[in-house]
Design a protein around this motif. Sequence first.
Motif, mmCIF file in Angstrom:
data_model
loop_
_atom_site.group_PDB
_atom_site.id
_atom_site.type_symbol
_atom_site.label_atom_id
_atom_site.label_comp_id
_atom_site.label_asym_id
_atom_site.label_seq_id
_atom_site.Cartn_x
_atom_site.Cartn_y
_atom_site.Cartn_z
ATOM 1 N N LEU A 58 -2.814 18.348 -3.449
ATOM 2 C CA LEU A 58 -2.756 17.185 -3.245
ATOM 3 C C LEU A 58 -2.984 17.138 -1.973
ATOM 4 O O LEU A 58 -2.734 17.496 -1.093
ATOM 5 N N PRO A 59 -3.088 15.512 -1.526
ATOM 6 C CA PRO A 59 -2.963 14.849 -0.223
ATOM 7 C C PRO A 59 -2.270 15.260 1.202
ATOM 8 O O PRO A 59 -1.333 15.297 0.278
ATOM 9 N N PRO A 60 -1.994 15.483 2.360
ATOM 10 C CA PRO A 60 -1.152 15.592 2.945
ATOM 11 C C PRO A 60 -0.209 14.044 2.707
ATOM 12 O O PRO A 60 -0.681 12.742 2.827
ATOM 13 N N THR A 61 1.793 13.947 3.054
ATOM 14 C CA THR A 61 2.114 12.788 3.281
ATOM 15 C C THR A 61 1.828 12.082 4.428
ATOM 16 O O THR A 61 1.479 13.263 5.414
ATOM 17 N N PRO A 62 1.890 10.896 4.560
ATOM 18 C CA PRO A 62 1.778 10.676 6.003
ATOM 19 C C PRO A 62 3.057 11.451 6.516
ATOM 20 O O PRO A 62 2.821 11.529 8.200
ATOM 21 N N VAL A 89 0.467 -0.927 0.272
ATOM 22 C CA VAL A 89 -0.111 -0.318 0.304
ATOM 23 C C VAL A 89 0.970 1.529 -0.637
ATOM 24 O O VAL A 89 0.421 2.485 -0.351
ATOM 25 N N GLN A 90 2.113 1.569 0.730
ATOM 26 C CA GLN A 90 3.441 2.521 1.094
ATOM 27 C C GLN A 90 3.710 2.618 -0.379
ATOM 28 O O GLN A 90 3.528 3.678 -1.026
ATOM 29 N N SER A 91 3.295 1.226 -2.084
ATOM 30 C CA SER A 91 3.929 1.740 -2.955
ATOM 31 C C SER A 91 3.149 2.493 -3.677
ATOM 32 O O SER A 91 3.474 3.161 -4.637
ATOM 33 N N ALA A 92 2.106 1.415 -3.609
ATOM 34 C CA ALA A 92 0.717 2.120 -4.440
ATOM 35 C C ALA A 92 0.493 3.523 -4.217
ATOM 36 O O ALA A 92 -0.116 4.481 -4.984
ATOM 37 N N ARG A 93 1.050 3.877 -2.986
ATOM 38 C CA ARG A 93 0.258 5.065 -2.448
ATOM 39 C C ARG A 93 1.644 6.482 -3.432
ATOM 40 O O ARG A 93 0.891 7.782 -3.640
ATOM 41 N N ALA A 94 2.618 5.907 -3.538
ATOM 42 C CA ALA A 94 3.673 6.675 -4.457
ATOM 43 C C ALA A 94 3.295 6.747 -5.983
ATOM 44 O O ALA A 94 3.941 7.534 -5.844
ATOM 45 N N HIS A 95 2.889 5.086 -5.854
ATOM 46 C CA HIS A 95 2.253 6.107 -7.491
ATOM 47 C C HIS A 95 1.293 6.912 -7.770
ATOM 48 O O HIS A 95 1.858 7.391 -8.827
ATOM 49 N N PHE A 96 0.096 6.467 -6.779
ATOM 50 C CA PHE A 96 -0.604 7.924 -6.833
ATOM 51 C C PHE A 96 -0.077 9.053 -6.841
ATOM 52 O O PHE A 96 -0.522 9.953 -7.506
ATOM 53 N N MET A 97 0.778 9.045 -6.032
ATOM 54 C CA MET A 97 1.234 10.788 -6.117
ATOM 55 C C MET A 97 1.685 11.410 -6.708
ATOM 56 O O MET A 97 1.783 11.836 -7.115
ATOM 57 N N ASP A 98 2.662 10.296 -7.350
ATOM 58 C CA ASP A 98 3.619 10.054 -8.686
ATOM 59 C C ASP A 98 1.981 11.299 -9.928
ATOM 60 O O ASP A 98 2.511 12.171 -10.717
#
Length: 346
Positions: free
Chosen positions: A127-131, A103-112
Amino acid sequence: MAEGTAETPPRLPELLESGWRLLDEVDASTEPSSGVPAVQDKVRRGLDLLQQAARGVAQLDLFSQNEDLEEIASADLKYLLLPALLGALTMKQVNLSKRLEHVQSARAHFMDFLKLCKNYQIGKFHLPPTPESPNENEPTESTSGAGPAGRQSSLVAMASSRQAKIERYKQKKEVENRLASMKAFVESGQAEEEQIREFYVLQIQKWITTSLDEIESIDQEMVILRGRNALKQASAPPQTSQHPRTAMKPFILTRDAMQAKVLGAGYPSLATMTVNDWYEQRCKQGIMPDKGKPQTTTDLSEEELQKEQQEKKVEEDDEETLQKTRAWEDWKDTHPRGFGNRKNMG
């Protein structure tokens, strides 16, 4: 010259289309569980194809932060979707032991993907705030107050978030309907450039909404996963390192060095050791007390213990004990050793 030719590597459009098609097949799968091996095989193959395509896009340097959306060729617009497609397929993996990593990897892809869209000013969104942002999951002073003002502000924020979700859902449905009417026409190759461009801009807008929703769900899931990991670590028994005791070699214990030499000659396979040597060795190993330590009362014989207690009482001037001691001394003076022994008399 060897017969035949080497297999031509897939071109960039084929990599994207094949990976995207596998994602659609997984989404449309009628399997009872996404953990079915055939489904997970599609997920793995799709990820591999899309990752190859992403590397190809990076090598070609198709996108730049210094250009506008109008400067991107219509045929290249679809490659903006690569990070979002990678995020969606990454979320399809079902390995529970690596769920947090996925899920961390997927979040990074969506943020990119969202940052790329923000750079080209596609869609209006925040843009959503980062964790890792401080106080991200903690309510601010304006929303956490215990008074009516704080509660009112919190309710307004919740209502605003809910309204934003409703608006995103409506926009997504509208975009999907438009895409459905254009898809067959574009895929048949009969669409003109403007229609192709509109089709992929709509795809990007659809995936912006999807990415925002996915990131919100991921952030909630990460809180649960991290809490579960913390509970596992807290409930795990502490690991104690136990040093194994070294085994003692057999030996013969003797009274003195002379006896050690004698016994050693008769038993060549066994070492000999005097009592003093053995005692010193045990002291060095920390097993026995040192010679300098005072002897405890448990090491004394019963007779010596009684004598010590009697002397202690005398030192403390116990009257009864003094009288008994003096009477005993007087009796010994008038009754020499062997008095009254009539045995062995001639």
